[in-house]
Design a protein around this motif. Structure first.
Motif: not given
Lengths: 309, 329
Positions: B133, B155, B158-159, B163, B204, B271, B274-275
């Motif tokens: 997070r 990941a 990227e995540t 976020d 990013t 995303p 991707h998901l």
């Protein structure tokens, strides 16, 4: 004899002639190596509560390099070089050892191990403490005993000097087992044990080890005329390259052959490495209790409270 | 916007000596404050040292440990990232990084990826975290924390960027190895890390802050080389290899906006795609039903060994293997 692809990089100190042969894939950044090794030596000594080291100086390149590295890390006043000739040792070895001591300006000590060794094997027909069988001992037995006598002397001298024994074995000899267990391999820590012989030469040249020492044929000097390369049947650059690709770069036998290494050499070196595994490890302890050293009792050697002094 | 002064504390922790390391953190924090820093970053396990092995349990701290609270109390008007061994209520041990702000522990990230190969043995001693997070920082932006190996998994940056992070902070205890002279900086590890951080910053379009320790634990040496990379991928600052020190770098947080307007990579991220594909990949890996809605790939009619979605031979003359099905030879 081992052969393989690619021309070797010819290193020369001043263009006046080849000082040593350095396979290009083995070339290291000597500045970083010096930096890391100096930190390692300081750390190992200080964390153990010491500020001094001692080195068994043979006159060869490995111990000369280690002496230079300890002097650089701790200052020459913190180094004791112990020369431990046997009566048949080459006079050139002693000269070269003196060269190192003079260059560094460190303390030195000479202990002739002849009476200790002869006292066991006997001499001139006289029986020694080892009895009749020792009188007929092979060169291997004699060489091993000499290496272990030197270990005894070094560890004894470490007490009045108040320092730790610094190891001088290189990666090549360790991997092929060209070392005497609890003899020349015995030490408190080893700053050059992850450097192949070719890399030892590269680093030695970089730190200023006298050229005569870098240039001469490496020898255990356990008997007159002995050289590592004649005894092993390999040249160091060849052997180093093979070990590097086999071990560091994980090449399979087939890949090594495709690269041009001779199958006899690959077989032989693999066997040397496998049969000397025991020399590189702490002796195994039968697992019996709930927590066993080295198995499931795993602590850093150095931690708060671990210094001896 | 006022530039943000980032202090990288490239220190050498004493292995297993919490008190000494806490004192060192307090000193460096005070020095960074004096130097005008708004964000102070300490390396991975800076409070304990890295090669702990069985010592890990002995130096572990709970989040409510008074020693941590005391350290946090010294961050009035400041943001600091520190790292330690965290003991959870259920006594699992984590390698954690915490964001301390304005006197409190604002956020804790537990290392997600524990290298257990080569010279690493982390999974033997630690549990992996399972939350990724960002945190809204007092700096006015969202910040993403990661610990060392976390950044060797795509990941993670990227995540964090998706976020909302505009500043990615990686704290490390990266052991130096591979001294081959062919490397750009004479140290294979450093060369790889530099490539990673520039790439992540650019992809990013975020600031990347990397703080790596120096000194030695046992036989391994840590190479430092801490860096701050701009959202353009440009290195704003690179600390020297192996030197202990506190290094400050000024950054314009507004660069993130400028970069993202000009290079809207994050806007264009997919995303949902991707998901969807991740779900399919997971289903395949676990042998569960495939996504029936997925479109078949183009492939030659009657490809040898082609199978239908349920694993039977395909009857469709046009049907090749559907997506996710491999043709066996």
């Amino acid at each position: 004899m081992i052969s393989g692809p690619g021309p070797s990089h010819r290193e020369s100190s001043d263009g006046a002639g080849r000082l040593f042969e350095l396979p290009p894939e083995l070339a290291i950044d000597t500045g970083i190596a010096q930096r890391v090794i100096a930190g390692f030596i300081r750390n190992q000594l200080r964390q153990a509560g010491f500020s001094r080291g001692l080195v068994g100086l043979s006159g060869g390149i490995d111990s000369a390099l280690v002496a230079f590295l300890v002097a650089e890390a701790m200052g020459p006043e913190s180094l004791l070089c112990v020369l431990m000739p046997y009566r048949t040792s080459s006079p050139e070895s002693a000269e070269h050892a003196r060269l190192v001591v003079d260059r560094l300006g460190c303390a030195s000590d000479v202990v002739d191990i002849s009476p200790m060794v002869d006292g066991y094997f006997g001499r001139d027909g006289e029986l020694g403490a080892g009895g009749a069988s020792a009188r007929e001992a092979s060169q291997l037995r004699r060489g091993n005993l000499m290496a272990r006598q030197r270990m005894c002397v070094l560890y004894d001298r470490s007490v009045p000097w108040g320092g730790l024994v610094v190891g001088t074995g290189n990666k090549t000899e360790s991997l092929i087992g060209y070392t005497t267990l609890f003899g020349d391999s015995a030490c408190a820590f080893n700053p050059i044990g992850d450097l192949y012989k070719s890399q030892v030469r590269q680093l030695a040249a970089a730190v200023g080890v006298p050229e005569a020492i870098i240039r001469k044929a490496p020898s255990a000097d356990l008997w007159p005329g002995q050289t590592d390369e004649s005894e092993a049947g390999f040249s160091y650059p060849e052997l180093d390259r093979l070990l590097f690709w086999m071990i560091d770069k994980r090449r399979t036998d087939e890949e090594l052959l495709e690269m041009g290494f001779a199958s006899t050499a690959v077989e032989r070196v693999k066997r040397l490495v496998a049969t000397s595994e025991f020399k590189r490890q702490v002796p195994p302890v039968a697992k019996l209790g709930p927590r066993t050293t080295g198995v499931d009792y795993l602590y850093p050697r150095r931690r708060p409270g671990s210094a001896r002094r | 916007m006022q530039p943000l002064r980032i202090a990288l504390v490239q220190l050498s922790p004493r292995l297993g000596d919490l008190e000494a390391n806490l004192a060192q953190h307090r000193e460096r924090l005070a020095a960074a404050r004096l130097a005008g820093a708004g964000l102070v970053v300490f390396p991975e396990l800076g409070l304990t040292g890295y090669q702990l092995q069985d010592l890990a349990a002995e130096v572990a701290m709970r989040i409510d440990d008074p020693r941590l609270q005391d350290l946090a109390a010294e961050t009035g008007g400041l943001s600091a990232v520190i790292s330690f061994v965290e003991e959870a209520d259920d006594h699992r041990l984590f390698i954690s990084a915490a964001l301390l702000e304005d006197g409190a522990i604002r956020f804790v990230h537990r290392k997600l990826f524990l290298p257990t190969y080569g010279l690493f043995d982390e999974r033997r001693f630690f549990a992996p975290g399972d939350r990724l997070r960002t945190v809204a920082s007092r700096l006015g932006i969202k910040v993403g924390l990661a610990v060392c190996e976390d950044f060797w998994h795509l990941a993670v940056p990227e995540t964090l960027a998706l976020d909302g992070a505009q500043l990615l902070i990686n704290v490390s205890s990266s052991p130096g190895r591979d001294l081959a002279a062919i490397h750009e900086v004479g140290l294979g590890t450093a060369a790889s890390w530099r490539t990673l951080m520039r790439t992540y910053a650019q992809l990013t379009t975020s600031f990347v802050v990397f703080c790596n320790r120096v000194g030695m634990d046992e036989t391994i040496s840590f190479w430092g080389g801490s860096e701050v990379i701009a959202p353009s991928g440009e290195a704003l600052f690179t600390a020297p290899l192996f030197d202990e020190g506190l290094y400050t770098v000024d950054v314009e947080l507004g660069d993130v906006r400028r970069e993202r307007v000009g290079l809207p990579l994050l806007r264009d991220e997919r995303p949902e795609l991707h998901l969807r594909e991740l779900r399919r990949i997971l289903a395949e890996r676990t042998g569960l039903d495939l996504d029936e809605a997925s479109e078949p790939l183009d492939s030659p009619p009657g490809a040898p060994g082609a199978v239908g979605p349920k694993g039977g031979p395909t009857g469709d003359p046009k049907g090749g293997p559907t997506r996710g099905q491999r043709t066996r030879r």
